[in-house]
Design an enzyme around this catalytic site. Structure first.
Site, short mmCIF file in Angstrom:
data_model
loop_
_atom_site.label_atom_id
_atom_site.label_comp_id
_atom_site.label_asym_id
_atom_site.label_seq_id
_atom_site.Cartn_x
_atom_site.Cartn_y
_atom_site.Cartn_z
N GLY A 33 0.85 -1.19 0.00
CA GLY A 33 0.00 0.00 0.00
C GLY A 33 0.88 1.23 0.00
O GLY A 33 0.81 2.06 0.90
N GLU A 78 0.43 -1.19 -4.81
CA GLU A 78 -0.67 -0.24 -4.61
C GLU A 78 -1.86 -0.71 -5.43
O GLU A 78 -1.72 -1.07 -6.59
CB GLU A 78 -0.25 1.16 -5.03
N ILE A 79 -3.05 -0.70 -4.84
CA ILE A 79 -4.23 -1.23 -5.50
C ILE A 79 -4.96 -0.18 -6.34
O ILE A 79 -5.69 -0.51 -7.27
CB ILE A 79 -5.19 -1.84 -4.45
N CYS A 89 2.46 1.31 6.09
CA CYS A 89 2.44 2.70 6.54
C CYS A 89 1.05 3.32 6.38
O CYS A 89 0.54 3.40 5.25
CB CYS A 89 3.46 3.53 5.77
N ASP A 100 -5.43 1.64 5.71
CA ASP A 100 -6.84 1.95 5.91
C ASP A 100 -7.28 1.39 7.27
O ASP A 100 -7.18 0.18 7.51
CB ASP A 100 -7.66 1.33 4.78
N THR A 129 6.19 9.53 4.02
CA THR A 129 4.97 9.30 3.25
C THR A 129 4.10 10.55 3.24
O THR A 129 4.20 11.42 4.11
CB THR A 129 4.15 8.14 3.84
N GLU A 130 3.23 10.64 2.24
CA GLU A 130 2.32 11.78 2.16
C GLU A 130 1.41 11.85 3.39
O GLU A 130 1.15 12.93 3.93
CB GLU A 130 1.48 11.69 0.88
#
Length: 292
Positions: free
Chosen positions: A106, A129-130, A186, A189, A264-265
């Site tokens: 993810g 990443e989905i 990281c 969800d 990460t963002e």
């Protein structure tokens, strides 16, 4: 009054359609460039600009149980990694010179991957990443960085890549037993509703798969801004016989923990909002003799 409201709605709709058309045109242009870059080596003199995130709008999360029409290999032996890491492919032997060893599950917009790349120049890192648009953004970002740093002998970002995949369903299709040394989770969800907890990325069933692809001594890294999710992940990892939690002292000394804290963002957003972050790291224990 009614005509004014109707006109306002029509104008708003027109602006939205124009904005979406611009985003679609931008993505199509990047897609064409992406296909061209896959066919050539990065030896041209053009400067590739980093992609603009606003053109890759996507929902924050995606249902991992939905049919996303994903492509995946039947087994790790049938996976073609050459298009992901062209510099690590030996054309004479037609084999990869190295295997993926670090996975960011993810990976979002790729911040962790890009920050880890210089720290592990001799290892291959993969982001999974989905979400479609987010995956395309990371791919375009990596292509641009490879172009910008193509003359560098090291730290040229050839050792990182991204693929669209569902780690909750197909992880063993990509990796051999004991192939990975590090796995990162990281800001996953949180799936707040209890009936959605089965969709969390850390569960008893999934931990069995993570233990399978991790080598002995391999590390699972977790970080989240949701304390309930942190407690959930810690509980399940501590209860699993193949994992042991590492100490806070170890976390303070590990460079990967420091990097993932704010690379990460989502991590940067939490910092901007002065939110809390919870970290937990676990080591993969040796497989008992009676289980081998």
């Amino acid at each position: 009054m009614g005509k004014i409201e109707a006109t306002s709605k029509e104008e708003k709709l027109r602006v939205q359609k124009e904005a979406e058309a611009r985003r679609r045109a931008y993505r199509d242009l990047k897609k064409e460039a992406r296909q061209m870059q896959k066919e050539v080596k990065f030896d041209t003199d053009d400067n590739s600009e980093l992609p603009k995130k606003r053109f890759y709008r996507q929902r924050a999360h995606s249902n991992p149980f939905s049919d996303h029409r994903l492509e995946y290999p039947r087994s790790p032996d049938t996976m073609d990694w050459s298009k992901f890491y062209p510099q690590y492919y030996d054309s004479e032997s037609k084999k990869m010179t190295s295997e993926v060893e670090i996975a960011d599950i993810g990976c979002g917009y790729g911040g962790l991957l890009i920050n880890l790349a210089p720290e592990f120049p001799d290892k291959l890192l993969l982001g999974m990443e989905i979400r479609v648009q987010v995956t395309q953004y990371v791919e375009d970002r990596i292509i641009a960085l490879r172009n910008q740093y193509r003359n560098e002998l090291q730290n040229n970002y050839q050792n990182i890549s991204v693929l669209r995949g569902n780690a909750m369903k197909f992880l063993p299709n990509f990796f051999h037993k004991a192939q990975l040394s590090k796995m990162f989770f990281c800001f996953p969800d949180p799936h707040f509703k209890q009936r959605k907890h089965k969709a969390r990325i850390i569960t008893n069933t999934l931990l069995a798969e993570y233990a399978y692809v991790l080598k002995e001594g391999g590390i699972i890294y977790t970080i989240t801004d949701v304390e309930d999710l942190h407690n959930w992940m810690v509980k399940h990892l501590e209860e699993h016989p193949m994992f042991e939690r590492l100490s806070k002292e170890w976390e303070k000394q590990d460079k990967c923990v420091s990097i993932m804290w704010n690379s990460t963002e989502e991590g940067k957003k939490v910092t901007r909002n002065k939110g809390s972050k919870w970290v937990a790291c676990f080591k993969r224990l040796p497989t008992p003799d009676d289980c081998e």
